[in-house]
Structures are given as C-alpha cells and as structure tokens.
Design a protein around this motif. Sequence first.
Motif, PDB file in Angstrom:
ATOM      1  N   GLY A  75     -49.312  -7.511   4.258  1.00 18.48           N
ATOM      2  CA  GLY A  75     -47.846  -7.041   4.735  1.00 18.48           C
ATOM      3  C   GLY A  75     -47.083  -6.745   3.748  1.00 18.48           C
ATOM      4  O   GLY A  75     -47.655  -6.718   2.611  1.00 18.48           O
ATOM      5  N   PHE A  96     -55.180  -8.858   4.824  1.00 18.94           N
ATOM      6  CA  PHE A  96     -53.773  -8.155   5.163  1.00 18.94           C
ATOM      7  C   PHE A  96     -52.723  -8.966   4.697  1.00 18.94           C
ATOM      8  O   PHE A  96     -52.253  -9.979   5.667  1.00 18.94           O
ATOM      9  CB  PHE A  96     -53.727  -7.401   6.415  1.00 18.94           C
ATOM     10  N   HIS A 149     -43.374 -10.113  12.693  1.00 16.58           N
ATOM     11  CA  HIS A 149     -43.842 -11.636  12.603  1.00 16.58           C
ATOM     12  C   HIS A 149     -45.338 -11.294  11.998  1.00 16.58           C
ATOM     13  O   HIS A 149     -45.798 -11.855  10.984  1.00 16.58           O
ATOM     14  CB  HIS A 149     -43.710 -12.617  13.477  1.00 16.58           C
ATOM     15  N   ILE A 150     -46.067 -10.522  12.886  1.00 20.53           N
ATOM     16  CA  ILE A 150     -47.554 -10.407  12.406  1.00 20.53           C
ATOM     17  C   ILE A 150     -47.866  -9.454  11.543  1.00 20.53           C
ATOM     18  O   ILE A 150     -48.618  -9.792  10.705  1.00 20.53           O
ATOM     19  CB  ILE A 150     -48.272  -9.926  14.053  1.00 20.53           C
ATOM     20  N   LEU A 151     -47.048  -8.411  11.351  1.00 20.88           N
ATOM     21  CA  LEU A 151     -47.530  -7.248  10.687  1.00 20.88           C
ATOM     22  C   LEU A 151     -46.759  -7.193   9.297  1.00 20.88           C
ATOM     23  O   LEU A 151     -47.065  -6.395   8.553  1.00 20.88           O
ATOM     24  CB  LEU A 151     -47.840  -6.338  11.291  1.00 20.88           C
ATOM     25  N   ASN A 152     -45.595  -7.846   9.408  1.00 24.05           N
ATOM     26  CA  ASN A 152     -44.608  -7.822   8.248  1.00 24.05           C
ATOM     27  C   ASN A 152     -44.575  -6.257   7.648  1.00 24.05           C
ATOM     28  O   ASN A 152     -44.951  -5.906   6.515  1.00 24.05           O
ATOM     29  CB  ASN A 152     -44.990  -8.687   7.067  1.00 24.05           C
ATOM     30  N   PHE A 186     -46.094 -11.595   3.829  1.00 22.57           N
ATOM     31  CA  PHE A 186     -46.053 -12.555   4.630  1.00 22.57           C
ATOM     32  C   PHE A 186     -46.426 -12.290   6.062  1.00 22.57           C
ATOM     33  O   PHE A 186     -46.230 -12.821   7.337  1.00 22.57           O
ATOM     34  CB  PHE A 186     -44.231 -12.819   4.970  1.00 22.57           C
ATOM     35  N   ALA A 187     -47.299 -11.363   6.226  1.00 18.95           N
ATOM     36  CA  ALA A 187     -48.037 -10.909   7.395  1.00 18.95           C
ATOM     37  C   ALA A 187     -48.707 -12.133   7.919  1.00 18.95           C
ATOM     38  O   ALA A 187     -49.391 -13.172   7.285  1.00 18.95           O
ATOM     39  CB  ALA A 187     -48.988  -9.742   7.387  1.00 18.95           C
ATOM     40  N   GLY A 188     -48.639 -12.181   9.284  1.00 20.08           N
ATOM     41  CA  GLY A 188     -49.476 -13.176   9.944  1.00 20.08           C
ATOM     42  C   GLY A 188     -48.550 -14.726  10.531  1.00 20.08           C
ATOM     43  O   GLY A 188     -49.381 -15.514  10.571  1.00 20.08           O
ATOM     44  N   GLU A 189     -47.330 -14.455  10.147  1.00 24.21           N
ATOM     45  CA  GLU A 189     -46.530 -15.500  11.075  1.00 24.21           C
ATOM     46  C   GLU A 189     -46.767 -15.585  12.192  1.00 24.21           C
ATOM     47  O   GLU A 189     -45.637 -15.163  13.092  1.00 24.21           O
ATOM     48  CB  GLU A 189     -45.017 -15.022  10.477  1.00 24.21           C
ATOM     49  N   PHE A 190     -47.765 -15.726  12.776  1.00 19.45           N
ATOM     50  CA  PHE A 190     -48.164 -15.999  14.026  1.00 19.45           C
ATOM     51  C   PHE A 190     -47.240 -17.294  14.927  1.00 19.45           C
ATOM     52  O   PHE A 190     -46.965 -17.011  16.117  1.00 19.45           O
ATOM     53  CB  PHE A 190     -49.622 -16.412  14.452  1.00 19.45           C
ATOM     54  N   HIS A 206     -44.488 -18.184  14.781  1.00 17.06           N
ATOM     55  CA  HIS A 206     -42.942 -18.109  15.251  1.00 17.06           C
ATOM     56  C   HIS A 206     -42.782 -17.038  16.139  1.00 17.06           C
ATOM     57  O   HIS A 206     -41.819 -16.354  16.238  1.00 17.06           O
ATOM     58  CB  HIS A 206     -42.022 -18.180  14.191  1.00 17.06           C
ATOM     59  N   ILE A 207     -43.921 -16.462  16.851  1.00 17.27           N
ATOM     60  CA  ILE A 207     -43.597 -15.497  17.906  1.00 17.27           C
ATOM     61  C   ILE A 207     -43.258 -16.025  18.970  1.00 17.27           C
ATOM     62  O   ILE A 207     -43.447 -17.182  19.481  1.00 17.27           O
ATOM     63  CB  ILE A 207     -44.979 -14.468  18.115  1.00 17.27           C
ATOM     64  N   ILE A 227     -55.094 -12.450   8.547  1.00 16.77           N
ATOM     65  CA  ILE A 227     -55.460 -11.280   9.104  1.00 16.77           C
ATOM     66  C   ILE A 227     -56.604 -10.461   8.128  1.00 16.77           C
ATOM     67  O   ILE A 227     -56.250 -10.275   6.979  1.00 16.77           O
ATOM     68  CB  ILE A 227     -54.306 -10.160   9.288  1.00 16.77           C
ATOM     69  N   LEU A 250     -52.221 -10.673  19.971  1.00 12.08           N
ATOM     70  CA  LEU A 250     -52.691 -10.367  18.783  1.00 12.08           C
ATOM     71  C   LEU A 250     -53.905  -9.390  19.435  1.00 12.08           C
ATOM     72  O   LEU A 250     -54.127  -8.379  18.552  1.00 12.08           O
ATOM     73  CB  LEU A 250     -53.358 -11.481  18.173  1.00 12.08           C
TER      74      LEU A 250
END
Lengths: 387, 387
Positions: free
Chosen positions: A219, A217, B317-320, A223-227, A229-230, A210, A315
């Motif tokens: 977080g 970015f 998940h995305i933004l932590n 760990f931000a961006g754990e796309f 596992h959504i 991100i 997103l």
Amino acid sequence: MIVDILRNLYYRPMQPIAEIANALSRSIPSVTKQLNGLLMKDIIVEKGYAASTGGRKAIQYMLNEDLNHIVLSLSIDQFYTSIASSNLRTEVLHSENNIPIDLKGPEASAIIMDSLEDFLSKHQIRKHLVIGIGISMPGFVNSETGLNESYSEDSSLYNIREQIENRFEIPAVIDNDSRCVAWAEKKFGEAQDSSHSLVINLNWGVGLGILINDDIFKGTSGFAGEFSHIPLSDTLTLCSCGKRGCLEVEASISAAIRNIQKDIKKGAYSIYEKLELEHNNKVEALIKSVQIGDQVAINNIGKIGYLLGKGISTLIHILNPHRIIISGRGAEIGQILAPHIQVAVNEYSIPKIAKKTTLSISTLHRSAQQLGTTALVIEKFIARIIN
Amino acid sequence: MIVDILRNLYYRPMQPIAEIANALSRSIPSVTKQLNGLLMKDIIVEKGYAASTGGRKAIQYMLNEDLNHIVLSLSIDQFYTSIASSNLRTEVLHSENNIPIDLKGPEASAIIMDSLEDFLSKHQIRKHLVIGIGISMPGFVNSETGLNESYSEDSSLYNIREQIENRFEIPAVIDNDSRCVAWAEKKFGEAQDSSHSLVINLNWGVGLGILINDDIFKGTSGFAGEFSHIPLSDTLTLCSCGKRGCLEVEASISAAIRNIQKDIKKGAYSIYEKLELEHNNKVEALIKSVQIGDQVAINNIGKIGYLLGKGISTLIHILNPHRIIISGRGAEIGQILAPHIQVAVNEYSIPKIAKKTTLSISTLHRSAQQLGTTALVIEKFIARIIN
DNA sequence: CATTTCTTTTTAAAAAATTTAAAAAGAAAT
DNA sequence: ATTTCTTTTTAAATTTTTTAAAAAGAAATG
C-alpha cells in the motif's frame, strides 16, 4: 543479478541453469556467466544432475554447504517472543520459543534485547558469521524506515530495529508479522504456486498479508492489509482501536477465548479452564482444547470461523484472489475452522467471483513466522555472504 | 517497443526522447532508434522544443496530425448506451449520447449493433480507417476471453464483442465499465500522478477500478473490484444478487432515487418528480435536482455518501491507497457527496492508515467512460496504424 | 555585451545482455 | 549397435544498455 541468484538458490536449492534463468527472467548465457563467477568463489557448488526429461541431463546448483553463515530471527507477538538461529539451508540451529514478553510492559524492548544477548552467549554464536537479524512484530511497521508506528516516538519499541542494530552491531531488518507469515507461505508454503493470494495470520488478532504479482503488497504508506479493523457487524462491542463492530473483536482467537470464558461462567464445562492454568498461554490452551475435542471450545471456534468467513468474503469480492490461506498459530486448528469459514464464504459471496478461490490451511505450522522473518534477512542482506 | 512508444505518445503528446525513455524504462539510444524509424514512416513528427530546464532544449515528438485513423467506442450502461468516434488526439469527432437501450430487454444486443450501424452511415465513417471498436459495459466482463459472464451463454450479450467484430469486420475489444473509467482516470484524470489508486464508478450501481503499480488489477478470474456487493450493514433489504445488506442496495444512486421517491410518497416536496418526467432518465434527473439545490435530493445524497464512505473505509483498510477518486456519472455531484464520504471515512477508519489517502472528485465529467473505452482500443490495436 | 561556466540533450563508442544457431550429451527407438 | 529425438550447453550474432564525448542553450561574470 548475483544477489537475485543467491536469493533464488536460498529458497530453492538444486536448480538447473534454465530454471534459474526462467525464475529471474534473464537469459541462460547471462545466468551461466554469473554462476561461473560464484563457482570460482566457492559460494555455490554443482550438485548432481536433474532428472532427465528426455534429453541431456541438466547440472544442478546450490549454495555451498560449507558456508557457515547464520541468520537470526526475532518473532514477536503481543505476549510471547521467539528467537531462532538458522543456516543458509533454512534449518533452525537453535531456538528459544515463547519467551513471555508483554509488549505493553514498560521495558519490553530491553527484555527482548537481553533475551537475544542471552541466546547469543548460550549458543556461542559468533557475531561475524551472522548475516543479519530479522524482526517481525504486530503493528504498523514501516519496513522502509524500520519504525513501528503503532508506538509513540518516545516508546522504546518505536525504533527497536535501530536499537538492536546498534547494540549488537549486526544489520537488522523489521517488518509486520503478518507480512512475514505471508512471505513464508509464498516461498515455502501454500502460496508457492500462486501469484495472487491472501494469507490470514490468525493469532491473538487477525492479520492479513496480501500477495499480488508474486510480491507482498504494502500500500501507499506501508499499511495495507489492516483486515482486522474493517466493520463486520452492527454489534456494539468496542474495539481497542476505538471503533465498534471491528472484525478483530468478533472473529479472532481472543474473541473465541472471551466467549469460552463467558460460557464457563454461565456454567458450561470446558477443559480450557484447566489447560489455561497449565500452559499459561491462552492461545496454546485453546488449540489444545480444540484438539482434545472440547465441545465448548469447538463451538466457539465454529462461531469465529463463520464470522471470519464473512470478513473473508469481503476480501474475495474486492481482490478476487487465487488462494486464501489460513496461517499463523491459528492454522493448527484450521481443519476445524475451515468448514465454518467456507459456509460463510458461500453464504456471503457471489458464486461467480468465489468460484476460483480456494481456501487452504497452512502446513508450515508454527514455523511460518520464523521462516518469513529469516527470509526478511535473506531478502535484504544475502549479499553479505559474498566475501 | 514501437507499440509502447505509440501508446505513450497517444496518452501524452509532445514528449522529448528522455521522457519517453523514462516512461518505458528503456535507454535513450534505443528509443532514439525506434523514433527515427517512426519519423521516416511519417507516423510521428518533431514538434517544437520543450521549455528549457537550464540546458539544451529537447525536441518534442508527437503522432503525426495527418493520421486520420478513427477509434469507435460503445459505452454501455444498464439503461443507456453512448457511441463515439474519436481521432488519435483523443478528440471526439462525433457522438450519440444516451441512446435508451435496456440491457434487460430481449434484443439489447441487436439494438446496440443497429445503433452502431446507423452511427457509421450517418457520419460516413469509412471502416478501413477504424482501428478498432471499444466496448465497455457493466458485469463480469472477462477481457481476455471477451465474454460477459454476467449473462448466460445463450444470451446475445454474452459474446457481444465477437458479434460486433463479425458484423462490422473491425477488431473489437471489451472490458468492464468501471475498469475503463479507472483507466481513464489513470491516463487523463486524477490518478495520473499516483501508482496506487482506487476509482469509484458511481452510476446506477457502484463500481470499483483498482489501480496497483500503475496498472489495472483484475484478480485471478478477472473479477476483482466487486465492491458493490460487500456486506455493508445488517439491514434486511434484499439485493438483486440475492444477498442482504449489500453496499449497492444502500449506497448507490439507485438507492438515493428510491429514498427520494419514498420521501415524496410520504408527502415531501421535491423537484425530482418533475425532472424525472422531463428527462426520462433518473440519474440525470437526480443530478439536476441536486444541482438546483433540492433539499430532499441533497439530503438523500448525503445519506448514500455516508454509507459509501463506510464502504470506502473498508477499502482503505485493506488496500491503503494513495487516492480514492469518485468518478463516473455520479462525479457530477461529487462536491455534495465528498464531505459526507469524508465524515464516514474519518469515523470508520483508523487515522494512521487513512492519513495518506486523499479523496478526490473526477474532473473528466461524463467523458470518463468514453475516454477509457477508447483507450482500450489504443491499448490493444494501436499497432494497426503502422503501414 | 562577449566570454565563461554550468546544464541538459544528442550522438558516438564501449560494454553487457539477449536472441539465434550450432554443438554436445543423453534417452528412446529401430 | 546405430539412428533418431530431446534437451542442455556453448558459441556467434544481434540488440540493448551503459558510459563517454560532443553539441546546444541558459545563466553568470566581468
């Protein structure tokens, strides 16, 4: 500020004073002063004039080409590791690509380090010239602490950065692979002109980097961006993370490969089968199959593209980005993927929000991760080129 | 910088020089100089000493209490509008709450302005004392242009900011309701101590305000945070946006109300039915029902809480984020909602990521939107109190 | 309980950076 | 070839920050 100037000239050589000052949000006299200091030390040189825009031509500056510092990068993925050495002009001097190292194997970290050792001696790399070693790998990498929290504390991969630093006596830095890819896109690729983009790192899994306010970015815990596992759909397929319906299970290259193999079992003909045996690398085999025009492969890529697009529309709704960039190894089949992603984006997102978001395919090809990993070293250790 | 100091003292009165300097990232001598200028003009005053932390006590500063400027706020939602006037101490002087104005009605904008006119004359508010009018409303509000792009260009709500500014000859500013709520949480509520939080504005719909780097994140076209239309499940319920399975359809207060009414039709007894007739405001009736302990209402709140939690796990998940804050009108039943949200978050998100995210319920109660809307005026027009 | 020691705030002086103005170097026009 | 217009570079004047010193209290010591 000197360090900022050096970083800036690394990413973008041949800049006039005004451009540097602008990029760093500093005044021209301040930048001039620092630049003169660097000129004295022969760290930078004047190099020609910028094209005139009507008035006096501006002198351009760049890092001295005589500087022979080296940056090492270790680009690690689930099954293969690539090693590269490069100079301060982002040129790769030597590289060893796709060394098969399974991260799940018991001695992954030892094999990685031995490979690096071999690389150094094979290419006679003198350690004192190396600014640093950059490491990028998948997982919950906390770049602050240098730990990969995807592994337990007793795993040798947990603190691989520290191990490498100790063994080679060279400063090392580590970050998540997708963030490195995103940084490469920001500095050298499709995200250069945008201050707010999302970079999808398509490989075995689906990573996300991100970019907000021209920066990565991370977080609150990094760990931000754990796309991947959504929750994407209500299917029952179990993900490695223990949940069901994760995006990764249905919209990754691994998913496409699984589906192709299913189709083949059902009796469909696909060149993939043969290519997998030849390459001994599933992702490569899939990419080749698609490029050759194999229908089974193309169909399945279309399917994951559509599902990926569904995830991407989430997103877009949440982050309203300027650009979505498909990068990583999967970018090589981006032209095939893109229309399917676009169809799903159109279907699942509100036009008003998605209107200003453009989907683009990386042009950095397979070098994205290496570029970003090398840049990691520049970001942290460039000051080491000053005496 | 003077303006930054004034804004700072508005949000947080009684600050020593060092604290202001720190908050603005400026040096103590610079702040001291500006502060002295403001003291001379009687815009700020010295007020006592800060509690000693071991050494010399620091003088505290605050906005002069004699300043009698007024800020007006219009907090608009789908069905009700609230008007408030407040002073520079964030105290509400007068307010007119829940004026029933249906935004879908043909003359919404005219009714809003007439209500404001009545408010001004009823409370004898002298226009020249009013710093500005803040407007917050749902929809795709672009605060830069001052337009609400959820409405077509020929709708009177499209440019309501401009209309109000022209009719009352007072500067006006507009933003999205959820962003105002988020800003209120950042400055006065649960997000104060965190630089990266997400604020859920639970009302008829489900809004989201994203706080990154201590600032509201707006995205590339100003529409970031469209949380309510992310695909949540594969149900077929159609959303007003034209898509299916949107979060808003299943996880909003409106959804809970719909479900309660279904249950009642099926024969269940609920006090909600009676309260709806009494209050003539569905949200209020629902909140009351829950507070009284009505089982049908509580069950249905539990259901939307769980689904909301599923959506929130995607955000995590995305933004932590550091904090997830449930705010807006729905925060009043936050204690009932929270455990269900937490259950879903635990179920749908990876523990490693969610670990550092805390879920909290706003304590600003129904004043969140008003506080944020008023702050909008302070952000933009506080300079008007000088001379 | 007065004196000393330690902290922290405030003021003052020195250093650094930015803003504004002037000079220098080209390009285009007359 | 000279003038006019642009833009870069240098120089001077402001402004801001950094560093140091002084002032004001609190806590500790004998």
